[in-house]
Design a protein around this motif. Structure first.
Motif, PDB file in Angstrom:
ATOM      1  N   THR A  52       0.842  -1.202   0.000  1.00 54.16           N
ATOM      2  CA  THR A  52       0.000   0.000   0.000  1.00 54.16           C
ATOM      3  C   THR A  52       0.871   1.243   0.000  1.00 54.16           C
ATOM      4  OG1 THR A  52      -1.665   1.241   1.261  1.00 54.16           O
ATOM      5  CG2 THR A  52      -0.158  -0.128   2.521  1.00 54.16           C
ATOM      6  N   TRP A  53       0.305   2.345  -0.491  1.00 50.94           N
ATOM      7  CA  TRP A  53       1.008   3.619  -0.449  1.00 50.94           C
ATOM      8  C   TRP A  53       0.929   4.254   0.932  1.00 50.94           C
ATOM      9  CZ3 TRP A  53       4.201   4.634  -4.223  1.00 50.94           C
ATOM     10  CH2 TRP A  53       3.932   4.177  -5.519  1.00 50.94           C
ATOM     11  N   ASP A  54       0.074   3.723   1.789  1.00 52.04           N
ATOM     12  CA  ASP A  54      -0.128   4.295   3.116  1.00 52.04           C
ATOM     13  C   ASP A  54       1.058   3.942   4.017  1.00 52.04           C
ATOM     14  OD1 ASP A  54      -0.939   5.184   5.577  1.00 52.04           O
ATOM     15  OD2 ASP A  54      -2.896   4.200   5.543  1.00 52.04           O
ATOM     16  N   GLN A  92      -2.240   1.131  -8.192  1.00 52.22           N
ATOM     17  CA  GLN A  92      -2.870   2.416  -7.920  1.00 52.22           C
ATOM     18  C   GLN A  92      -1.866   3.538  -8.168  1.00 52.22           C
ATOM     19  OE1 GLN A  92      -6.069   2.659  -7.159  1.00 52.22           O
ATOM     20  NE2 GLN A  92      -6.327   0.429  -7.107  1.00 52.22           N
ATOM     21  N   PRO A  93      -2.340   4.720  -8.571  1.00 52.33           N
ATOM     22  CA  PRO A  93      -1.408   5.839  -8.770  1.00 52.33           C
ATOM     23  C   PRO A  93      -0.767   6.268  -7.461  1.00 52.33           C
ATOM     24  CG  PRO A  93      -3.691   6.591  -8.927  1.00 52.33           C
ATOM     25  CD  PRO A  93      -3.738   5.091  -8.884  1.00 52.33           C
ATOM     26  N   ASP A  94       0.449   6.708  -7.544  1.00 53.09           N
ATOM     27  CA  ASP A  94       1.166   7.212  -6.377  1.00 53.09           C
ATOM     28  C   ASP A  94       0.461   8.488  -5.902  1.00 53.09           C
ATOM     29  OD1 ASP A  94       2.888   8.378  -4.565  1.00 53.09           O
ATOM     30  OD2 ASP A  94       4.696   7.914  -5.696  1.00 53.09           O
ATOM     31  N   ILE A 101      -0.165  16.946  -9.067  1.00 51.42           N
ATOM     32  CA  ILE A 101      -0.895  17.277 -10.291  1.00 51.42           C
ATOM     33  C   ILE A 101      -2.183  18.046  -9.983  1.00 51.42           C
ATOM     34  CG2 ILE A 101      -2.165  16.312 -12.259  1.00 51.42           C
ATOM     35  CD1 ILE A 101      -0.147  13.972 -12.195  1.00 51.42           C
ATOM     36  N   GLU A 102      -2.930  17.541  -8.994  1.00 48.66           N
ATOM     37  CA  GLU A 102      -4.261  18.083  -8.719  1.00 48.66           C
ATOM     38  C   GLU A 102      -4.236  19.292  -7.782  1.00 48.66           C
ATOM     39  OE1 GLU A 102      -6.503  14.832  -7.187  1.00 48.66           O
ATOM     40  OE2 GLU A 102      -6.246  13.591  -8.980  1.00 48.66           O
ATOM     41  N   HIS A 103      -3.194  19.396  -6.968  1.00 47.89           N
ATOM     42  CA  HIS A 103      -3.152  20.482  -5.979  1.00 47.89           C
ATOM     43  C   HIS A 103      -1.761  21.109  -5.966  1.00 47.89           C
ATOM     44  CE1 HIS A 103      -7.059  19.178  -4.472  1.00 47.89           C
ATOM     45  NE2 HIS A 103      -6.592  17.955  -4.476  1.00 47.89           N
ATOM     46  N   PRO A 104      -1.465  21.947  -6.934  1.00 49.57           N
ATOM     47  CA  PRO A 104      -0.146  22.584  -6.994  1.00 49.57           C
ATOM     48  C   PRO A 104       0.055  23.572  -5.842  1.00 49.57           C
ATOM     49  CG  PRO A 104      -1.633  23.547  -8.611  1.00 49.57           C
ATOM     50  CD  PRO A 104      -2.345  22.362  -8.035  1.00 49.57           C
ATOM     51  N   GLY A 126      -5.863  13.340   1.085  1.00 52.16           N
ATOM     52  CA  GLY A 126      -5.863  12.391  -0.018  1.00 52.16           C
ATOM     53  C   GLY A 126      -4.840  11.291   0.093  1.00 52.16           C
ATOM     54  N   GLY A 127      -4.602  10.787   1.302  1.00 51.66           N
ATOM     55  CA  GLY A 127      -3.647   9.701   1.484  1.00 51.66           C
ATOM     56  C   GLY A 127      -2.216  10.149   1.686  1.00 51.66           C
ATOM     57  N   VAL A 128      -1.997  11.444   1.746  1.00 56.24           N
ATOM     58  CA  VAL A 128      -0.666  11.997   1.970  1.00 56.24           C
ATOM     59  C   VAL A 128      -0.700  12.843   3.234  1.00 56.24           C
ATOM     60  CG1 VAL A 128       1.044  13.636   1.119  1.00 56.24           C
ATOM     61  CG2 VAL A 128       0.021  11.980  -0.445  1.00 56.24           C
ATOM     62  N   ASP A 129       0.275  12.635   4.115  1.00 56.15           N
ATOM     63  CA  ASP A 129       0.362  13.433   5.335  1.00 56.15           C
ATOM     64  C   ASP A 129       1.254  14.640   5.101  1.00 56.15           C
ATOM     65  OD1 ASP A 129      -1.336  12.053   6.919  1.00 56.15           O
ATOM     66  OD2 ASP A 129       0.160  11.162   8.232  1.00 56.15           O
ATOM     67  N   GLY A 130       0.681  15.828   5.289  1.00 53.43           N
ATOM     68  CA  GLY A 130       1.444  17.057   5.184  1.00 53.43           C
ATOM     69  C   GLY A 130       1.668  17.644   6.560  1.00 53.43           C
TER      70      GLY A 130
END
Length: 222
Positions: A52-54, A92-94, A101-104, A126-130
Motif C-alpha cells: 500500500t502507499w499508506d 494504484q497511482p502514487d 498534479i491536482e493540488h499545486p 488524499g492519502g498523503v500526510d502534510g
C-alpha cells in the motif's frame, strides 16, 4: 525425462508488468507469500512496502489473511537467485504524484488532522500526510499545536511546498486567514490609548500585545 524449470516457466508465462490473481499462502511481518499458478511450484513475495502507499501500515496482517485472493503486479523475476517479487500498490497511482498534479503549490484543500507534535500538526490530504509547522498554524504566537487544532479536526490548508521525492509536503493554515494587522489598522488610530499585555521584556523596552497576534514595542523612556 527432464522436468521443466519452474522458475523459467514463471518467467515465460508471467513477464514483468503483467497483472495476476494471487492467493495468499502465508502472512509474515515483512510481507505476503503468494501463489499465482497451481501448476507451477513457485511462490512469490509481496513485500510490506509494496502492499500500500499508506506509510502508516506496518504489518501485512492489517490488510490481508491467508487464503485471500488479490490482484497483484509482477515486479521482478530472478530465476538464478529464485526470487519472485510482486506488488499491490503499483496498481494504484502514487498519491504523491496525484497531489502534485491536482493540488499545486498555492492551492487550497481540506484535510484531517492525524497527529500533533512539538513542532506542528500532520494533516492527511488524499492519502498523503502534510506538515503544518507550528509557525504556520496561526497569526498568533502559539506554544503547542493543540492551541489551534486537535486530532480528528477537519481543516482547510494551503499547499506551501511539495516535493514528491523525498516525499515532503509543507502546508499552512494561517495563510488562509485574514492578517490581524489589517483589522488593527482599521480600528486603532494613532494617538489612541488601548489596553495591552506585556509578552516579553527586550533590551530597548518591552513587547506588548495590543490585539491577538499583534505586538508593539514600548521603549524604556515611554
Amino acid at each position: 525425462q527432464t522436468m521443466p524449470n519452474p522458475w523459467r516457466q514463471i518467467q515465460d508465462y508471467y513477464p514483468e508488468g503483467v497483472v495476476v490473481d494471487a492467493t495468499v499462502k502465508n502472512v509474515t511481518d515483512f510481507g505476503l507469500f503468494v501463489s499465482i499458478d497451481d501448476t507451477i511450484d513457485v511462490d512469490g513475495l509481496i513485500h510490506v512496502s509494496d502492499l500500500t502507499w499508506d506509510p502508516k501500515v506496518k504489518n501485512p496482517r492489517e490488510l490481508y489473511k491467508k487464503g485471500d485472493v488479490i490482484k497483484a503486479k509482477v515486479l521482478a523475476i530472478d530465476p538464478e537467485n529464485e526470487k519472485f517479487s510482486l506488488g499491490v500498490k503499483q496498481l494504484q497511482p502514487d498519491p504523491w504524484h496525484q497531489i502534485a498534479i491536482e493540488h499545486p503549490v498555492g492551492s487550497t484543500i481540506r484535510g484531517k488532522v492525524t497527529s500533533l507534535t512539538d513542532f506542528g500538526a500532520f494533516v492527511d490530504i488524499g492519502g498523503v500526510d502534510g506538515l503544518v509547522h507550528i509557525s504556520d498554524l496561526s497569526w498568533h504566537r502559539v506554544k503547542t499545536a493543540s492551541e489551534v487544532v486537535n486530532v480528528g479536526d477537519e481543516v482547510d490548508v494551503v499547499i506551501l511546498k511539495l516535493r514528491p521525492q523525498p516525499r515532503k509536503l509543507s502546508i499552512g493554515i494561517y495563510a488562509l486567514q485574514r492578517e490581524p494587522g489589517f483589522d488593527v489598522a482599521e480600528t486603532l488610530a494613532v494617538g489612541s490609548i488601548v489596553p495591552g499585555k506585556v509578552t516579553k521584556p527586550s533590551q530597548p523596552g518591552a513587547c506588548v500585545e495590543v490585539a491577538p497576534g499583534i505586538e508593539g514595542l514600548v521603549h524604556l523612556p515611554e
